[in-house]
Design an enzyme around this catalytic site. Structure first.
Site: not given
Ligand code: NAD
Ligand code: TDX
Length: 340
Positions: A36, A125-127, A153, A193, A59, A33, A182, A83, A157
């Site tokens: 960041t 991700t589903d996005e 973003y 959120l 990195d 990691d 999510n 990521a 992906k």
């Molecule tokens: P996060 O932002 O919480 O964590 C990302 C981690 O990656 C951090 O620890 C950061 O330090 C590390 N990182 C960033 N850039 C780096 C680099 N260049 N080299 C090494 N490490 C690095 O993210 P998360 O929410 O845990 O998401 C993890 C993965 O799952 C991502 O690939 C994201 O696209 C995917 N994902 C997330 C969600 C969600 O709801 N959070 C849903 C679907 C998919």
């Molecule tokens: O302050 C806020 N107010 C608000 O209304 C924030 C931060 C978000 N939102 C809304 C935006 C979205 O419709 O809530 C929903 C969820 O937002 P996020 O938590 O930013 O998630 P989202 O944009 O859906 O993306 C997440 O799911 C897919 C993760 O961050 C991604 O990494 C993953 O790929």
């Protein structure tokens, strides 16, 4: 077995590290990691005590560092969580998303080709499928849905996913991809959120809802996601994509109101703010394939998972209060203004 988990100091990667250490006590888990703003060593406090765990600060886009690591630890599996993950940040600063999410994924796969690997798993991700309209609840994302991205973003992906497919077809690299909805649960960074709303409600601060709060997300408890990735890693088929989601669709307003109700806080804390540019309306996953082929089903309903999550944030105040007290404060003021 040696498993490299990239991004393990983040939300889902951290939960996956604990899942693997608990379920496979003989495996060596190496977390890579870059630490960041989203990476947090406090998340890995428990893992650092385990002799089967190793942390390496690097990195994934740094080719020399990645090759040196592969040379040293000769991994069997690589699971790529690392990521830039926040959509709002990708709108203000897309560059770093291309570097980490696309170039970083390419560097990791080059290392896999050079040193040999049983499987490279890409956490997507589903996005990447774009969004669905609110008035067609019968529509869901399947693995055949075309990629159609909205934000820098999701575009980064999707770019990474295409590169993963290309390495499979061109170099026969053994890969799998998962596309999850999510997540929510412990160690979720409080810019997203659910943790943002929990933290603000606990501090009696306004809860900033984008637009009218009508956007729908399909929520999955993070432990269910970890279980699904574990199954794909061990039993998935090379070159395949698996969608992960549990049919837990909620509007953002429903989620925020549930959190307020659980915490006994008033709905008057809800504040409607300017909408996210290009804001996706609805995400909804069809998880039929992973259920049929690997027997995966989510174990946690949203109504239970949100209670567990709120309890975790109440029991672990120090973890998120340290984040709120640090550099993240500058981002929050730029994003939402100092009055909020
Ligand atoms: P996060 O932002 O919480 O964590 C990302 C981690 O990656 C951090 O620890 C950061 O330090 C590390 N990182 C960033 N850039 C780096 C680099 N260049 N080299 C090494 N490490 C690095 O993210 P998360 O929410 O845990 O998401 C993890 C993965 O799952 C991502 O690939 C994201 O696209 C995917 N994902 C997330 C969600 C969600 O709801 N959070 C849903 C679907 C998919
Ligand atoms: O302050 C806020 N107010 C608000 O209304 C924030 C931060 C978000 N939102 C809304 C935006 C979205 O419709 O809530 C929903 C969820 O937002 P996020 O938590 O930013 O998630 P989202 O944009 O859906 O993306 C997440 O799911 C897919 C993760 O961050 C991604 O990494 C993953 O790929």
């Amino acid at each position: 077995m040696t498993v490299i988990v990239t991004g393990g100091a983040g939300f889902i990667g951290g939960n996956f590290v604990y899942h693997m250490l608990e379920k496979y006590p003989k495996y060596k888990i190496v977390c890579v990691d870059a630490l960041t703003y989203a990476g947090n060593m406090e998340t890995l406090d428990g893992a650092m005590k385990n002799p089967q765990f190793e942390f390496v600060k690097a990195d994934i886009a740094d080719r020399d560092a990645v090759y040196a690591l592969f040379e040293k630890c000769k991994p069997d599996y690589v699971v790529n969580f690392a990521a830039e993950s926040h959509v709002d940040r990708s709108i203000t600063n897309p560059d770093i998303f291309l570097r980490t999410n696309v170039i970083g994924t390419g560097v990791l796969m080059d290392a896999c080709r050079k040193y040999g690997i049983k499987r490279f798993h890409q956490v997507s991700t589903d996005e990447v499928y774009g969004d669905l309209p609110l008035d067609k609840p019968e529509l869901f994302f399947t693995e055949e849905t075309p990629l159609h991205t909205s934000s820098p973003y999701s575009a980064s992906k999707a770019g990474a996913d295409l590169l993963v497919n290309a390495y499979n077809r061109t170099y026969k690299l053994p890969v799998t991809i998962s596309r999850c909805s999510n997540n929510y649960g412990p160690y979720h960074f409080p810019e997203k959120l659910i943790p943002l709303m929990i933290a603000n409600a606990l501090n009696d601060k306004p809860l900033p809802v984008y637009g009218k709060g009508e956007n729908v997300r399909d929520w999955l408890y993070v432990k269910d996601h970890c279980e699904a990735i574990d199954l794909i890693l061990h039993n998935g088929k090379d070159g395949e994509v698996y969608n992960i989601g549990g049919h837990n669709e909620r509007t953002n307003l429903e989620v925020v109101k549930t959190i307020l109700r659980e915490l006994g806080k008033p709905e008057s804390l809800i504040t409607y703010v300017t909408d996210r540019p290009g804001h996706d309306m609805r995400y909804a996953i069809d998880p039929t394939k992973i259920n049929r082929e690997l027997g995966w089903l989510p174990a946690t309903r949203f109504d239970d998972g949100i209670k567990l999550t709120i309890k975790w944030y109440l029991d672990n105040r120090k973890w998120w209060e340290n984040i709120l007290a640090g550099e993240y404060q500058n981002y929050y003021e730029k994003m939402y203004g100092s009055g909020n």
